[in-house]
Design a protein around this motif. Structure first.
Motif, PDB file in Angstrom:
ATOM      1  N   ILE A  12       0.850  -1.189   0.000  1.00 55.44           N
ATOM      2  CA  ILE A  12       0.000   0.000   0.000  1.00 55.44           C
ATOM      3  C   ILE A  12       0.882   1.234   0.000  1.00 55.44           C
ATOM      4  N   GLU A  13       0.580   2.164  -0.883  1.00 55.68           N
ATOM      5  CA  GLU A  13       1.345   3.408  -0.995  1.00 55.68           C
ATOM      6  C   GLU A  13       0.914   4.372   0.106  1.00 55.68           C
ATOM      7  N   LEU A  14       1.879   4.824   0.868  1.00 55.68           N
ATOM      8  CA  LEU A  14       1.612   5.805   1.917  1.00 55.68           C
ATOM      9  C   LEU A  14       2.298   7.111   1.549  1.00 55.68           C
ATOM     10  N   ALA A  15       1.509   8.150   1.355  1.00 53.85           N
ATOM     11  CA  ALA A  15       2.049   9.470   1.024  1.00 53.85           C
ATOM     12  C   ALA A  15       1.897  10.362   2.251  1.00 53.85           C
ATOM     13  N   THR A  16       2.977  10.857   2.729  1.00 55.58           N
ATOM     14  CA  THR A  16       3.005  11.725   3.920  1.00 55.58           C
ATOM     15  C   THR A  16       2.253  11.106   5.092  1.00 55.58           C
ATOM     16  N   GLY A  17       2.432   9.788   5.272  1.00 60.38           N
ATOM     17  CA  GLY A  17       1.816   9.110   6.405  1.00 60.38           C
ATOM     18  C   GLY A  17       0.345   8.802   6.242  1.00 60.38           C
ATOM     19  N   ASP A  18      -0.205   8.988   5.055  1.00 57.81           N
ATOM     20  CA  ASP A  18      -1.621   8.733   4.818  1.00 57.81           C
ATOM     21  C   ASP A  18      -1.764   7.902   3.547  1.00 57.81           C
ATOM     22  N   LEU A  19      -2.919   7.298   3.373  1.00 59.09           N
ATOM     23  CA  LEU A  19      -3.171   6.512   2.176  1.00 59.09           C
ATOM     24  C   LEU A  19      -3.191   7.402   0.944  1.00 59.09           C
ATOM     25  N   ALA A  20      -2.651   6.888  -0.149  1.00 60.78           N
ATOM     26  CA  ALA A  20      -2.692   7.601  -1.425  1.00 60.78           C
ATOM     27  C   ALA A  20      -3.729   6.913  -2.315  1.00 60.78           C
ATOM     28  N   TYR A  21      -4.398   7.682  -3.138  1.00 58.53           N
ATOM     29  CA  TYR A  21      -5.416   7.153  -4.055  1.00 58.53           C
ATOM     30  C   TYR A  21      -5.023   7.494  -5.487  1.00 58.53           C
ATOM     31  N   ASN A  22      -5.368   6.577  -6.412  1.00 60.82           N
ATOM     32  CA  ASN A  22      -5.138   6.847  -7.830  1.00 60.82           C
ATOM     33  C   ASN A  22      -6.035   5.956  -8.675  1.00 60.82           C
ATOM     34  N   GLU A  23      -5.946   6.103  -9.986  1.00 63.54           N
ATOM     35  CA  GLU A  23      -6.690   5.261 -10.923  1.00 63.54           C
ATOM     36  C   GLU A  23      -6.118   3.856 -10.815  1.00 63.54           C
ATOM     37  N   SER A  24      -6.972   2.865 -10.574  1.00 63.03           N
ATOM     38  CA  SER A  24      -6.465   1.544 -10.208  1.00 63.03           C
ATOM     39  C   SER A  24      -6.901   0.407 -11.122  1.00 63.03           C
TER      40      SER A  24
END
Length: 98
Positions: A12-24
């Protein structure tokens, strides 16, 4: 389809300590290809199990199974082919699933 982002390793991608969302959509396709039947509790008949096709002499079996599984997951499949040892997929989710 927007979902939680994964790294190239599948974490799971974590960006700045939070979940990141994208086209999946591509991640969902990869997950379906790798998963065996029974892998998903909610949909026990979902999954291609691509590793089971390693010794298969007819690539059409893999392509047919992949096409059926993608369609079952509400994707509109335009083309699935094997070229130079890679699976090329042109499939998108229907509007109702986006």
């Amino acid at each position: 389809m927007i979902d939680i982002a994964h790294t190239s390793d599948g974490d799971i991608e974590l960006a700045t300590g939070d979940l990141a969302y994208n086209e999946s959509s591509e991640q969902h396709q990869q997950d379906i290809l790798v998963a065996d039947k029974g892998h998903y509790k909610e949909s026990p008949d979902m999954g291609v199990g691509i590793l089971n096709f390693l010794q298969d002499t007819d690539p059409e079996n893999l392509l047919r199974t992949t096409r059926k599984q993608f369609a079952k997951d509400s994707m509109k499949v335009q083309k699935i082919a094997i070229t130079q040892g890679k699976i090329n997929v042109d499939a998108r989710y229907e509007d109702s699933k986006s």
